[in-house]
Design a protein around this motif. Structure first.
Motif, PDB file in Angstrom:
ATOM      1  N   ALA A  33      56.772  48.071  23.651  1.00  0.00           N
ATOM      2  CA  ALA A  33      55.606  48.370  22.936  1.00  0.00           C
ATOM      3  C   ALA A  33      54.406  47.990  23.967  1.00  0.00           C
ATOM      4  N   THR A  34      53.582  47.040  23.595  1.00  0.00           N
ATOM      5  CA  THR A  34      52.549  46.944  24.301  1.00  0.00           C
ATOM      6  C   THR A  34      52.579  45.758  25.538  1.00  0.00           C
ATOM      7  N   GLY A  35      53.715  45.035  25.502  1.00  0.00           N
ATOM      8  CA  GLY A  35      54.353  44.187  26.384  1.00  0.00           C
ATOM      9  C   GLY A  35      53.049  43.316  27.086  1.00  0.00           C
ATOM     10  N   LEU A  36      53.133  43.352  28.546  1.00  0.00           N
ATOM     11  CA  LEU A  36      52.336  42.573  29.156  1.00  0.00           C
ATOM     12  C   LEU A  36      51.341  43.654  30.000  1.00  0.00           C
ATOM     13  N   PRO A  37      50.355  44.051  29.377  1.00  0.00           N
ATOM     14  CA  PRO A  37      49.558  45.205  29.896  1.00  0.00           C
ATOM     15  C   PRO A  37      49.299  45.166  31.406  1.00  0.00           C
ATOM     16  N   THR A  38      49.071  43.907  31.928  1.00  0.00           N
ATOM     17  CA  THR A  38      48.444  43.875  33.318  1.00  0.00           C
ATOM     18  C   THR A  38      49.355  43.361  34.257  1.00  0.00           C
ATOM     19  N   MET A  39      50.702  43.040  33.685  1.00  0.00           N
ATOM     20  CA  MET A  39      51.533  42.585  34.879  1.00  0.00           C
ATOM     21  C   MET A  39      52.672  43.642  35.314  1.00  0.00           C
ATOM     22  N   THR A  40      53.556  43.135  35.869  1.00  0.00           N
ATOM     23  CA  THR A  40      54.232  44.310  36.745  1.00  0.00           C
ATOM     24  C   THR A  40      55.952  44.167  36.362  1.00  0.00           C
TER      25      THR A  40
ATOM     26  N   GLN B 137      54.582  51.620  35.546  1.00  0.00           N
ATOM     27  CA  GLN B 137      55.294  50.982  34.987  1.00  0.00           C
ATOM     28  C   GLN B 137      54.592  49.280  34.661  1.00  0.00           C
ATOM     29  N   ARG B 138      54.716  48.701  33.462  1.00  0.00           N
ATOM     30  CA  ARG B 138      54.621  47.443  32.995  1.00  0.00           C
ATOM     31  C   ARG B 138      55.486  46.995  32.158  1.00  0.00           C
ATOM     32  N   PRO B 139      55.450  45.579  32.006  1.00  0.00           N
ATOM     33  CA  PRO B 139      56.301  44.980  31.251  1.00  0.00           C
ATOM     34  C   PRO B 139      56.373  45.471  29.757  1.00  0.00           C
ATOM     35  N   GLY B 140      57.572  46.040  29.053  1.00  0.00           N
ATOM     36  CA  GLY B 140      57.471  46.182  27.726  1.00  0.00           C
ATOM     37  C   GLY B 140      58.220  45.418  26.892  1.00  0.00           C
TER      38      GLY B 140
ATOM     39  N   MET C 165      57.211  57.410  39.798  1.00  0.00           N
ATOM     40  CA  MET C 165      57.401  56.179  39.253  1.00  0.00           C
ATOM     41  C   MET C 165      56.691  55.020  40.053  1.00  0.00           C
ATOM     42  N   SER C 166      55.675  54.474  39.466  1.00  0.00           N
ATOM     43  CA  SER C 166      55.094  53.319  40.229  1.00  0.00           C
ATOM     44  C   SER C 166      55.113  52.141  39.351  1.00  0.00           C
ATOM     45  N   ASP C 167      54.438  51.137  39.567  1.00  0.00           N
ATOM     46  CA  ASP C 167      54.160  50.073  38.952  1.00  0.00           C
ATOM     47  C   ASP C 167      52.975  49.194  39.127  1.00  0.00           C
ATOM     48  N   GLN C 168      52.681  48.359  38.420  1.00  0.00           N
ATOM     49  CA  GLN C 168      51.467  47.469  38.369  1.00  0.00           C
ATOM     50  C   GLN C 168      51.248  46.918  39.994  1.00  0.00           C
ATOM     51  N   TYR C 169      52.216  46.192  40.537  1.00  0.00           N
ATOM     52  CA  TYR C 169      52.325  45.757  41.591  1.00  0.00           C
ATOM     53  C   TYR C 169      51.910  46.713  42.751  1.00  0.00           C
ATOM     54  N   LEU C 170      52.610  48.078  42.592  1.00  0.00           N
ATOM     55  CA  LEU C 170      52.226  49.009  43.567  1.00  0.00           C
ATOM     56  C   LEU C 170      51.023  49.638  43.563  1.00  0.00           C
ATOM     57  N   ALA C 171      50.590  49.844  42.218  1.00  0.00           N
ATOM     58  CA  ALA C 171      49.462  50.293  41.926  1.00  0.00           C
ATOM     59  C   ALA C 171      48.085  49.529  42.228  1.00  0.00           C
ATOM     60  N   ASP C 172      48.300  48.344  42.051  1.00  0.00           N
ATOM     61  CA  ASP C 172      46.732  47.473  42.316  1.00  0.00           C
ATOM     62  C   ASP C 172      46.813  46.561  43.513  1.00  0.00           C
ATOM     63  N   SER C 173      47.767  46.593  44.327  1.00  0.00           N
ATOM     64  CA  SER C 173      47.697  45.963  45.528  1.00  0.00           C
ATOM     65  C   SER C 173      47.226  46.685  46.688  1.00  0.00           C
ATOM     66  N   LEU C 174      46.518  46.040  47.352  1.00  0.00           N
ATOM     67  CA  LEU C 174      46.007  46.638  48.520  1.00  0.00           C
ATOM     68  C   LEU C 174      47.049  46.677  49.712  1.00  0.00           C
TER      69      LEU C 174
END
Ligand SMILES: Cc1ncc(C[n+]2csc(CCOP(=O)(O)OP(=O)(O)O)c2C)c(N)n1
Ligand code: SF4
Lengths: 284, 578
Positions: free
Chosen positions: B307-314, B302-305, B364-373
């Motif tokens: 439509a295209t919303g905030l593509p790189t945020m969570t 997930q990312r904020p929507g 269901m994941s989101d940008q935070y989980l997807a990109d964090s180490l």
């Protein structure tokens, strides 16, 4: 030996006298004559009168969504490339709703045969224009007559360098059967666009309208390996409408590029979770 | 916690802050620390202001606090934007590159000029090494053992050849020495190295999902790229040849899920990866999976929507959509991992559930989980079981007539695949009879609809109960799902240390909800507070409607940023919950 009877006999929901019956006959004959047994064959289809065809013969069937006969076909072909996969669709289904998939599967070139029942009208939804409807054709929606330029599927396919491009006519089952056989035998994406009279809604392109115009291209007359000539031929429409194989281009199929298919079909591969162990080291 | 340090690297896209950040993260992990790293980036390839932030601790951590101890500023904006977050920290920057206008005397002590560009040119003859100078300098102000960084740089640049490796190490060493010698508060940020250096991993959520799919034996993946899901597609593609997977970039998301269904119908384990916008296009095929009872695994990051919303945020804003996407009614399953371990094991589980119940299953994941180490224990592939629930050739050969949709007490029909044992398999998007052929009679419709929906009852029993953290009988229960797991655990720790009675209930198995367990655990809670990364409390609504329980308060955030423990506590205070 496989016979036409192996493909069964089913009750249909088609209007009596529809061109679809002849296409069904040709498909069954072609499969039987090629010795393909029902379990080796998968028919995928979208939605429309034409797309009901897979239900009227015995074989594996995936009858999906409107416009989407091709994506499941390619998915299934990759999963099990030993299946003979035919996508059956209508002109609305394939060139309208599913236009994007048509373009991109020509580009992919999977070894799949695409049969388009091209009746130049939407049948199931009762007679709206399709992407191939003639200019000027009036319908309840196109009340001023069609004014969008009709899509020419053969020219489009040739322009995309489609591997096999042909046109048949539902009124000539023997010729259509041969075309479908050649399309199935061809290694690569093969288009069989079939002129199919819809007796209920298309009062313009009727059996007799087509019969007066169609002619078969003789092999000597037309060289299917010549792309430019093929393109020229594909533009012929009106007083005379050519039938037959317009264009053939032998090239590697989508599956040929996939080394992972060389050891066998994907579905027969056994997996082993332990194998990811070696990948885990990279995160340590 | 004896060590708890936050380092932030800020700069424009293209300046290599990720390289610095990842090198530091690996360095600390190598020396035995727990590391947690998050990224904030804009949807552009160059420019803009991005950050890479890492937290180092000797205890397990899964959230980012709002303070920064060491800031490596690669541009002016980093200083302007981050200075608020600095308490008694240090800003490492190159005064030859960035001009600071520092009018505030109080801030004077925190700036530490490291001539990164000059050092890089002097030592290696090329300014591209200034990033390594920066990493070295950060370790220098901490008086940290340099060798770990040298090893990490050697690994990171191995593919580029010895010369590049040597130069990077030389540059880092020079930065390190410079900092050690010139940093006026010498060794202020010293951390004591943990003794326990077990073989833990440092991994992002997306890679863990990719690994889970490979462990589960994924055979086909079709997807259309969309941030923040693309990492999973890339990870599987990178290993596809070794694992016998076909990965195809579809022409669009519509094709992607339809391809997956074709492959799955033909017997392959198949998945797609997407984000909300892509899933919008897939929702039609979701229904196709439902009515044709074709298994499919859908990874949705997930990312904020909208439509295209905030593509790189969570954000966690797609739950209600996923629960109801596509017309009509059919069973589906929604899993929401909270940690990389969950990402790995639950992805594998998703395939088994999809195959067992012949339904679509979401991860269901989101940008935070997807990109964090995250640092976590090494995954154990022997815990992954591959269960296909397919008929064997022998079983099928013994069947007179194969019925793809045979009516059974559980609603689950035996699944055969095309080309098997001389039988044929028929699947249909229309309402169909047991053989798979179109059947529009009312009697048939009732039977088939019931058959499909019945599967939910059994599936519910397979759903894992929520995970409870903190004292069992706390007065306040913080409820969360998916990626808020880490921040909420820390909130519980902080609040308990302040004397509050609070615990956390975390859901990974979101739909169908494990009803009995949920009611048992939550039934006695005085105050239920749902914490979600969205504006409307989507999980809270699900929880209330499924269990009949009352959620007392919602703590919500939908500004595109993940939760920090502090922000949750602030919000609880504002709402008077504590
Ligand atoms: C997404 C979607 N849109 C619209 C329809 C309604 N629909 C069913 S068939 C059809 C057109 C059929 O035309 P064609 O493909 O030419 O097939 P024919 O019936 O003429 O054989 C339409 C618009 C549908 N089923 N799904
Ligand atoms: S509506 Fe037209 S195409 Fe459809 S079955 Fe009737 S005649 Fe054939």
């Amino acid at each position: 030996m496989v016979s036409v009877e192996d493909y069964g006999e089913f009750e249909t929901e088609w209007c009596p006298g529809c061109g679809n019956f002849m296409i069904l006959k040709a498909v069954k004959r072609a499969l039987a004559e090629l010795g393909k047994s029902p379990d080796e064959v998968l028919l995928t289809s979208g939605i429309g009168q034409s797309s009901k065809l897979p239900h009227y013969l015995k074989c594996n069937v995936f009858n999906g969504l409107h416009g989407r006969s091709l994506p499941p076909a390619i998915g299934a072909k990759l999963a099990n490339h030993e299946l003979t996969v035919l996508a059956v669709t209508g002109d609305g289904d394939c060139y309208g709703e599913g236009g994007n998939h048509f373009l991109h599967n020509v580009r992919r070139n999977p070894n799949i045969t695409l049969i388009v029942h091209d009746n130049q009208i939407y049948g199931l939804t009762k007679g709206q224009a399709s992407p191939t409807s003639e200019l000027g054709m009036k319908t309840k929606v196109q009340t001023h007559g069609v004014f969008n330029t009709p899509l020419n599927p053969l020219s489009l396919a040739i322009s995309l360098d489609c591997s096999f491009v042909s046109r048949g006519f539902a009124g000539d089952v023997a010729h259509l059967t041969e075309l479908i056989k050649k399309a199935i035998q061809h290694k690569g994406f093969s288009l069989v666009d079939v002129l199919q009279p819809c007796i209920s809604f298309n009062k313009l392109n009727t059996f007799s309208w087509y019969s007066e115009r169609v002619y078969k291209m003789e092999e000597g007359d037309h060289d299917p390996n010549d792309r430019v000539k093929a393109f020229e031929k594909s533009l012929e429409w009106g007083e005379k409408i050519p039938l037959g194989i317009f264009y053939v281009n032998e090239k590697p199929t989508f599956e040929d590029h996939l080394d992972v298919l060389k050891s066998g079909t994907l579905v027969r591969n056994k997996s082993d979770p332990q194998k990811v162990d070696e990948l885990l080291d990279r995160f340590i | 916690m004896s060590t708890d340090l936050v380092i932030k690297v800020g700069g424009a896209a293209g300046q290599g802050l990720q390289t610095i950040g990842v090198a530091l993260a690996k360095t600390f992990k190598k020396s035995g620390f727990n590391v947690f790293a998050t990224q904030f980036y804009l949807s552009r390839v160059r420019g803009g202001h991005n950050t890479f932030q890492l937290r180092v601790s000797d205890e397990p951590i899964r959230a980012m606090p709002e303070k920064v101890d060491i800031l490596i500023a690669l541009d002016e904006e980093s200083i302007e934007e981050q200075i608020e977050e600095m308490f008694d920290g240090v800003i490492i920057f190159d005064n030859d590159v960035i001009k600071i206008n520092n009018n505030n005397d109080n801030n004077n002590g925190i700036f530490f000029h490291v001539p990164m560009l000059k050092i890089a040119k002097d030592v290696c003859g090329n300014k591209i090494y200034s990033n390594s100078v920066a990493s070295g300098a950060a370790l220098g102000v901490m008086c940290f053992e340099f060798d770990y960084l040298a090893k990490v740089l050697a690994e990171v640049f191995k593919k580029k050849g010895d010369e590049i490796v040597d130069n990077n190490i030389k540059a880092a060493r020079a930065g390190y020495d410079y900092a050690k010698k010139n940093f006026s508060s010498g060794c202020k940020f010293t951390v004591s190295e943990p003794t326990d250096k077990d073989g833990r991993m440092l991994i992002a959520g997306n890679d863990a999902v990719g690994l889970g799919a490979l462990a589960a034996g994924v055979q086909f993946l079709a997807a259309y790229p969309m941030t923040p899901s693309t990492g999973v597609m890339t990870y599987v593609a990178a290993n596809a040849d070794d694992f016998n997977v076909v990965v195809e970039q579809a022409e669009d998301e519509i094709a992607a899920l339809n391809m997956v269904l074709g492959a799955s119908f033909a017997g392959a384990r198949a998945m797609t990866t997407t984000s909300g916008g892509g899933f919008c296009l897939m929702s039609e095929a979701l229904g196709l999976s439902g009515i044709t009872e074709t298994p499919a695994v859908i990874f949705l990051s997930q990312r904020p929507g909208p439509a295209t919303g905030l593509p790189t945020m969570t954000e966690q804003g797609d739950l209600q959509f996923v629960l109801t996407a596509a017309q009509g009614e059919f069973p589906r399953c929604v899993l929401a991992p909270g940690t990389p371990d969950d990402c790995f094991y639950m992805t594998a589980e998703a395939f088994n559930i999809a195959d067992k119940y012949q339904i679509p299953v979401f991860i269901m994941s989101d940008q935070y989980l997807a990109d964090s180490l995250f640092t976590c224990q090494r995954f154990d592939p022997s815990k992954v079981k591959v269960a296909r629930y397919l008929m064997s050739d022998e079983e099928l050969a013994d069947t007179d007539e194969y019925k793809r949709y045979e009516l059974t007490p559980t609603g689950i029909s035996l699944r055969a695949i095309p080309g098997q044992a001389g039988k044929v398999v028929v699947a249909d998007s229309d309402e169909h009879n047991e053989y798979g052929h179109i059947d529009q009679t009312i009697e048939n419709r009732i039977l088939m609809n019931e058959k499909r929906m019945k599967k939910l009852d059994l599936l519910r029993e397979d759903m894992e109960p929520p995970h409870q953290y903190g004292p069992k009988d706390a007065r306040i229960t913080l409820v969360g799902w998916g990626s808020t797991y880490g921040p909420l655990m820390e909130v519980v720790n902080i609040l308990i240390s302040e004397g509050h009675s609070v615990n956390h209930l975390h859901f990974t198995h979101v739909f169908p909800l494990p009803l009995e367990a949920t009611k048992n655990i939550l039934g006695n809670s005085e105050t239920i507070v749902c914490v979600e990364n969205n504006a409307t409390g989507q999980f809270a609504k699900l929880l209330e409607s499924e269990t009949g329980l009352h959620v007392s308060e919602n703590v919500l955030r939908s500004d595109g940023k993940p939760y920090s423990p502090e922000s949750i506590i602030r919000s609880m205070r504002e709402k008077g919950v504590i």
